[in-house]
Design a protein around this motif. Sequence first.
Motif, PDB file in Angstrom:
ATOM      1  N   SER A  35     -18.386   8.721  16.985  1.00 15.48           N
ATOM      2  CA  SER A  35     -19.346   8.615  16.474  1.00 15.48           C
ATOM      3  C   SER A  35     -19.546   7.891  14.701  1.00 15.48           C
ATOM      4  O   SER A  35     -18.626   8.492  14.812  1.00 15.48           O
ATOM      5  N   ARG A  36     -20.750   7.136  14.586  1.00 11.35           N
ATOM      6  CA  ARG A  36     -20.769   7.047  13.728  1.00 11.35           C
ATOM      7  C   ARG A  36     -22.541   7.478  13.134  1.00 11.35           C
ATOM      8  O   ARG A  36     -22.834   7.274  12.274  1.00 11.35           O
ATOM      9  N   ASP A  37     -22.947   8.835  14.143  1.00  6.20           N
ATOM     10  CA  ASP A  37     -24.282   9.100  13.357  1.00  6.20           C
ATOM     11  C   ASP A  37     -24.126  10.118  12.292  1.00  6.20           C
ATOM     12  O   ASP A  37     -25.103  10.213  11.815  1.00  6.20           O
ATOM     13  N   ASP A  93     -29.923   6.021   8.513  1.00  2.17           N
ATOM     14  CA  ASP A  93     -30.079   5.380   9.540  1.00  2.17           C
ATOM     15  C   ASP A  93     -29.010   4.445  10.643  1.00  2.17           C
ATOM     16  O   ASP A  93     -28.973   3.323  10.333  1.00  2.17           O
ATOM     17  N   GLN A  94     -27.789   5.618  10.160  1.00  2.00           N
ATOM     18  CA  GLN A  94     -26.471   5.028  10.558  1.00  2.00           C
ATOM     19  C   GLN A  94     -26.259   5.803  11.759  1.00  2.00           C
ATOM     20  O   GLN A  94     -25.751   6.022  12.218  1.00  2.00           O
ATOM     21  N   LYS A  95     -26.050   3.941  12.863  1.00  5.64           N
ATOM     22  CA  LYS A  95     -25.204   4.473  14.452  1.00  5.64           C
ATOM     23  C   LYS A  95     -24.388   3.761  14.875  1.00  5.64           C
ATOM     24  O   LYS A  95     -23.870   3.113  14.092  1.00  5.64           O
ATOM     25  N   TRP A  97     -20.300   3.193  16.842  1.00  8.00           N
ATOM     26  CA  TRP A  97     -18.793   4.092  17.502  1.00  8.00           C
ATOM     27  C   TRP A  97     -17.481   3.302  16.159  1.00  8.00           C
ATOM     28  O   TRP A  97     -17.791   1.904  15.662  1.00  8.00           O
ATOM     29  N   SER A 140     -20.536  -2.118  23.106  1.00  5.67           N
ATOM     30  CA  SER A 140     -20.918  -0.255  23.190  1.00  5.67           C
ATOM     31  C   SER A 140     -20.604   0.149  24.353  1.00  5.67           C
ATOM     32  O   SER A 140     -20.265   1.804  24.148  1.00  5.67           O
TER      33      SER A 140
END
Length: 301
Positions: A35-37, A93-95, A97, A140
């Motif tokens: 995940s890029r969270d 705010d980075q989301k 994959w 996604s």
Amino acid sequence: MESSESLQEFYRRTQVRVFPSCHSDSGLGHFNVFSRDNCALVTPYSRRDFYKVSLIVGKGKLHYADKWIRVDKPALLFSNPVVPYSWEADDDDQKGWFCLFTDQFLQNGTRLGNLQDSPLFRIGGTPVFFVNDEQQKTVSGIFEKMMAEIESDYIHKYDMLRNYLHLLIHETMKMHPAENFEHYQNASQRVASLFMELLERQFPIDSPDAYLKLRSPNDYAESLSIHVNSLNRSVKEVTGKTTSQQITSRIIQEANALLKHTDWNISEIAYGLGFEEPAYFTNYFKKQTGNTPNALRSDLV
């Protein structure tokens, strides 16, 4: 510019959780998905020793040697081990994959050609694809299946992951690549600066075995993933010297240091500086300095 980042260095830098994965020494290659969270907001400008596919949901800029692109909507990014780049996020705010893999992993059990010949990974290609809502939902879903599969106990899960990766690549090939790359206003200054950093990183030569790997303007242009004419033009414009003159000057500077401050013989110095034969080094040194390496050493005694 940072040196080429290996898989091990990537894991140390990001401190991401390492799932059980294929390893290159097993002959199966390597694959992992994340995940890029909690991704880094700024990544170093460098090459990587692996391929990477990212679904970027967040705003920022992608920087290449002589151009950049603003990512202001969801986008797929394809990167390969040949082309250096860096990412600079605009906010926290980075989301999304990303998955990383080796050529060996994707090729295993298939008859694919060279990945770097693929439209998605080739040098000079366009590695960014902006996605609409429907495409983002499809992509996604593929990444979510990858995330679930890699943590499963299924004995053939890497075959499944390879299939998901193929599906991701084929879904992207239906899309239109981004065309709104911008060229730096100070492109010559940036290219020359990257070249000088890369040149300096070749030195010092610590041992004859740690030989000089980049010797010609073409070597540096390939490492920076730009055309050699663009490199030559930028270096000449900014420094007043040609690329070859800058390389030669630095090699001679290092040769002088090795002759003065080490007990290496002439052959060891020649090989360390990338010359195939000591005689080539002797002729090269004499042409540039008017003196032979042996004569310089004799003068120091």
